[in-house]
Design a protein around this motif. Structure first.
Motif, PDB file in Angstrom:
ATOM      1  N   ASP A   8      39.434  41.106  38.970  1.00 46.22           N
ATOM      2  CA  ASP A   8      40.096  40.993  37.674  1.00 46.22           C
ATOM      3  C   ASP A   8      39.752  42.124  36.719  1.00 46.22           C
ATOM      4  OD1 ASP A   8      41.357  38.630  38.431  1.00 46.22           O
ATOM      5  OD2 ASP A   8      39.646  37.402  37.817  1.00 46.22           O
ATOM      6  N   ALA A   9      38.911  43.035  37.157  1.00 40.94           N
ATOM      7  CA  ALA A   9      38.556  44.192  36.338  1.00 40.94           C
ATOM      8  C   ALA A   9      38.614  45.433  37.218  1.00 40.94           C
ATOM      9  CB  ALA A   9      37.147  44.006  35.755  1.00 40.94           C
ATOM     10  N   PRO A  10      38.727  46.623  36.617  1.00 42.41           N
ATOM     11  CA  PRO A  10      38.701  47.847  37.426  1.00 42.41           C
ATOM     12  C   PRO A  10      37.428  47.939  38.246  1.00 42.41           C
ATOM     13  CG  PRO A  10      39.428  48.318  35.184  1.00 42.41           C
ATOM     14  CD  PRO A  10      38.949  46.895  35.189  1.00 42.41           C
ATOM     15  N   LEU A  11      37.541  48.578  39.421  1.00 42.25           N
ATOM     16  CA  LEU A  11      36.381  48.712  40.282  1.00 42.25           C
ATOM     17  C   LEU A  11      35.274  49.505  39.587  1.00 42.25           C
ATOM     18  CD1 LEU A  11      38.019  49.520  43.737  1.00 42.25           C
ATOM     19  CD2 LEU A  11      36.951  47.373  43.037  1.00 42.25           C
ATOM     20  N   ALA A  12      34.073  48.985  39.648  1.00 47.02           N
ATOM     21  CA  ALA A  12      32.904  49.685  39.126  1.00 47.02           C
ATOM     22  C   ALA A  12      32.313  50.497  40.275  1.00 47.02           C
ATOM     23  CB  ALA A  12      31.885  48.702  38.575  1.00 47.02           C
ATOM     24  N   ILE A  13      32.717  51.745  40.383  1.00 47.59           N
ATOM     25  CA  ILE A  13      32.311  52.578  41.505  1.00 47.59           C
ATOM     26  C   ILE A  13      30.788  52.722  41.524  1.00 47.59           C
ATOM     27  CG2 ILE A  13      32.576  54.827  42.616  1.00 47.59           C
ATOM     28  CD1 ILE A  13      35.118  53.117  42.510  1.00 47.59           C
ATOM     29  N   ALA A  14      30.208  52.565  42.718  1.00 54.73           N
ATOM     30  CA  ALA A  14      28.769  52.652  42.941  1.00 54.73           C
ATOM     31  C   ALA A  14      28.000  51.508  42.284  1.00 54.73           C
ATOM     32  CB  ALA A  14      28.209  53.995  42.472  1.00 54.73           C
ATOM     33  N   SER A  15      28.721  50.424  41.925  1.00 52.28           N
ATOM     34  CA  SER A  15      28.063  49.257  41.354  1.00 52.28           C
ATOM     35  C   SER A  15      28.772  48.004  41.854  1.00 52.28           C
ATOM     36  CB  SER A  15      28.075  49.343  39.821  1.00 52.28           C
ATOM     37  OG  SER A  15      27.280  48.308  39.274  1.00 52.28           O
TER      38      SER A  15
END
Length: 284
Positions: free
Chosen positions: A21-28
């Protein structure tokens, strides 16, 4: 059921669908709802054809594993001509569904790459029927000979041939795709796939372009027909929307093209309003 028969040659996949439901948190970390769903462009199209009341057979290949049973779910009304591979696993696809329903796919085709000419049942090549080929089967070197053999047998039998190009990203790396496939009676690209093919479609008699929220249009080079998209309250997941459109269109084609476009738009609207690429509840 109608007296129309469609033979689908394509892939069977087990989809690992992650809806975030939210943008991907890259590296997290990004919280997501994760489900296993049956998938694969060929199998999805066959299932939607059955939902439309069409007699349909699916030619495909799966692994000898538990994933195969799950990947072949919601297919009770489909004549399954599916071979089992003793070495390769059933294909698997990670599907990331972003806010707004747009999906990104990470496929591992597995046994789909080993589809062979020996997997093609002779009794399915019958005059008056339609052969619908998933573009993935034509792009992958392992399954390509089987797909081309099926198309040759279909032409010899007097069948109509439909091809869905399947993936704009893969088409860019495969400039010979259309050259290998032609002649084709019907091409079913989306707008990005049409652009990847260069817009010029030699050897294609007619095409129907899937335009998402802008509907769809059909042309044979001389005539043009366009229809709007069917409105939905919420776009949940666009996975399988193109497969559903193809099934709806084929359920009418080669009949009235406007009616075919409208049938495709209706099934595509059903597809985007649910999670996963197969019709909920099976065939009607």
């Amino acid at each position: 059921m109608t007296d129309r028969r469609v033979v689908v040659l394509g892939e069977v996949m087990l989809d690992v669908v992650a809806v975030h439901d939210a943008p991907l948190a890259i590296a997290s970390d990004t919280p997501a709802r994760i489900r296993l769903r049956p998938g694969g462009a060929g199998a999805n199209t066959a299932a939607w054809l059955a939902r439309a009341g069409v007699e349909v057979a699916l030619v495909a290949r799966v692994g000898d594993d538990d994933a195969a049973k799950a990947a072949l779910g919601a297919m009770d009304a489909v004549d399954l001509r599916v071979s089992v591979d003793a070495s390769l696993p059933t294909g698997t696809c990670i599907v990331l569904v972003a806010p707004g329903g747009e999906r990104t796919m990470l496929p591992d085709p597995g046994a789909n790459t080993a589809l062979s000419s020996d997997d093609l049942p002779e009794d399915l090549f019958v005059e008056g029927s339609i052969l619908h080929v998933s573009g993935y089967s034509l792009m992958r070197p392992g399954s390509r000979p089987a797909a081309l053999t099926a198309m040759d047998r279909a032409r010899d039998a007097g069948m109509l041939i439909s091809v869905d190009p399947a993936s704009a990203a893969l088409l860019i790396d495969d400039p010979a795709f259309l050259h290998r496939a032609r002649p084709v009676d019907l091409l079913l690209p989306n707008a990005d796939e049409l652009a990847a093919l260069g817009g010029d479609l030699p050897g294609v008699k007619e095409f129907a372009v899937k335009l998402g929220r802008d509907g769809a249009r059909w042309s044979d080079g001389a005539r043009n027909v366009a229809v709007p998209a069917v409105r939905v309250e919420e776009v949940v997941d666009t996975t399988g929307a193109g497969d559903a459109f193809a099934a709806g269109f084929l359920s009418v084609w080669p009949g009235d093209r406007r009616l075919a476009l409208e049938a495709g738009a209706r099934l595509a609207a059903q597809a985007v309003a649910q999670e996963g690429g197969r019709p909920a509840g099976g065939a009607r």
